[in-house]
Design a protein around this motif. Structure first.
Motif, PDB file in Angstrom:
ATOM      1  N   ALA A 161       0.560   0.154   5.202  1.00 34.47           N
ATOM      2  CA  ALA A 161      -0.340   1.288   5.443  1.00 34.47           C
ATOM      3  C   ALA A 161      -0.892   1.298   6.864  1.00 34.47           C
ATOM      4  N   ALA A 162      -1.107   0.138   7.439  1.00 31.79           N
ATOM      5  CA  ALA A 162      -1.659   0.062   8.799  1.00 31.79           C
ATOM      6  C   ALA A 162      -0.701   0.630   9.841  1.00 31.79           C
ATOM      7  N   ASP A 163       0.588   0.734   9.514  1.00 33.36           N
ATOM      8  CA  ASP A 163       1.571   1.273  10.455  1.00 33.36           C
ATOM      9  C   ASP A 163       1.538   2.795  10.519  1.00 33.36           C
ATOM     10  N   TYR A 164       0.844   3.419   9.602  1.00 30.36           N
ATOM     11  CA  TYR A 164       0.782   4.877   9.532  1.00 30.36           C
ATOM     12  C   TYR A 164      -0.551   5.354  10.098  1.00 30.36           C
ATOM     13  N   PRO A 165      -0.568   6.580  10.624  1.00 29.90           N
ATOM     14  CA  PRO A 165      -1.840   7.123  11.127  1.00 29.90           C
ATOM     15  C   PRO A 165      -2.891   7.143  10.009  1.00 29.90           C
ATOM     16  N   GLN A 166      -4.096   6.738  10.344  1.00 24.20           N
ATOM     17  CA  GLN A 166      -5.170   6.647   9.358  1.00 24.20           C
ATOM     18  C   GLN A 166      -6.147   7.807   9.509  1.00 24.20           C
ATOM     19  N   SER A 181     -10.423   3.328   5.016  1.00 22.87           N
ATOM     20  CA  SER A 181      -9.888   2.010   5.354  1.00 22.87           C
ATOM     21  C   SER A 181      -8.400   1.914   4.998  1.00 22.87           C
ATOM     22  N   VAL A 182      -7.740   0.971   5.620  1.00 20.16           N
ATOM     23  CA  VAL A 182      -6.327   0.721   5.336  1.00 20.16           C
ATOM     24  C   VAL A 182      -6.152   0.305   3.878  1.00 20.16           C
ATOM     25  N   GLU A 183      -7.071  -0.501   3.373  1.00 24.24           N
ATOM     26  CA  GLU A 183      -6.994  -0.963   1.987  1.00 24.24           C
ATOM     27  C   GLU A 183      -7.120   0.201   1.007  1.00 24.24           C
ATOM     28  N   LEU A 184      -8.064   1.106   1.283  1.00 24.73           N
ATOM     29  CA  LEU A 184      -8.224   2.267   0.422  1.00 24.73           C
ATOM     30  C   LEU A 184      -6.993   3.168   0.495  1.00 24.73           C
ATOM     31  N   THR A 185      -6.461   3.334   1.689  1.00 20.42           N
ATOM     32  CA  THR A 185      -5.244   4.131   1.863  1.00 20.42           C
ATOM     33  C   THR A 185      -4.113   3.554   1.021  1.00 20.42           C
ATOM     34  N   ALA A 186      -3.914   2.249   1.103  1.00 21.43           N
ATOM     35  CA  ALA A 186      -2.839   1.598   0.342  1.00 21.43           C
ATOM     36  C   ALA A 186      -3.047   1.791  -1.160  1.00 21.43           C
ATOM     37  N   ALA A 187      -4.276   1.649  -1.612  1.00 20.54           N
ATOM     38  CA  ALA A 187      -4.566   1.834  -3.040  1.00 20.54           C
ATOM     39  C   ALA A 187      -4.309   3.274  -3.472  1.00 20.54           C
TER      40      ALA A 187
END
Length: 139
Positions: A34-39, A44-50
C-alpha cells in the motif's frame, strides 16, 4: 426470464475468471504494498491496506452472488450483483485521482486489466439485460 436460460454462461465464466485473476493480483499487491501507491491525505497506510482487503472481499462476494443467481435463473438480481462486482475493476482507476502510482510495470498494468475486465462485465450485463427485455410477456 427463460430468454437467458443457459445462454451466455461461457462468456460470463471467462469474464468472471479474468476479473477475479486481475483483481486478485491488483488488490493483493495494493494491500501488501500500500505504501507504494499514492495515499489519500489523512489516511494511514495501514488503514488503506485494511480497506483494500475489505473491499476485495465485499466485491468478490457480489461476484459470487451474481454468478450463483445467474445459474439459478434469477437474472435481474444476478445482473445487479454483477454490476456491483464490476466496480472492483473500476475502483482501480481511483489511484489516478491522487497521483500516478510509481510501481513496476506489471502491477501498473493490472490497473488497466481491472478496468478492461469491468468494461467486459458491463458489456455482458448490457447484452443480458437486452435479452431479458425481449422476453415475451404472457397475455
Amino acid at each position: 426470464m427463460e430468454a437467458l436460460q443457459g445462454r451466455g454462461l461461457t462468456a460470463l465464466r471467462l469474464i468472471l475468471a479474468s476479473t477475479l485473476l486481475s483483481t486478485t493480483l491488483h488488490y493483493a499487491h495494493n494491500g501488501l504494498r500500500a505504501a507504494d501507491y499514492p495515499q489519500a491525505e489523512g489516511v494511514s497506510v495501514e488503514l488503506t491496506a485494511a480497506l483494500v482487503v475489505v473491499a476485495y472481499v465485499l466485491f468478490t462476494v457480489f461476484g459470487v452472488l451474481g454468478y450463483r443467481d445467474y445459474l439459478r435463473g434469477r437474472h435481474w438480481r444476478a445482473l445487479a450483483f454483477l454490476m456491483i462486482y464490476s466496480l472492483s475493476g473500476l475502483a482501480s482507476l481511483e489511484h489516478f485521482l491522487i497521483d500516478v502510482p510509481r510501481i513496476p510495470a506489471f502491477w501498473f498494468a493490472t490497473i488497466y486489466t481491472d478496468t478492461a475486465a469491468a468494461l467486459a462485465l458491463w458489456a455482458f450485463v448490457t447484452w443480458a439485460a437486452t435479452k431479458l427485455d425481449r422476453a415475451p410477456v404472457p397475455a
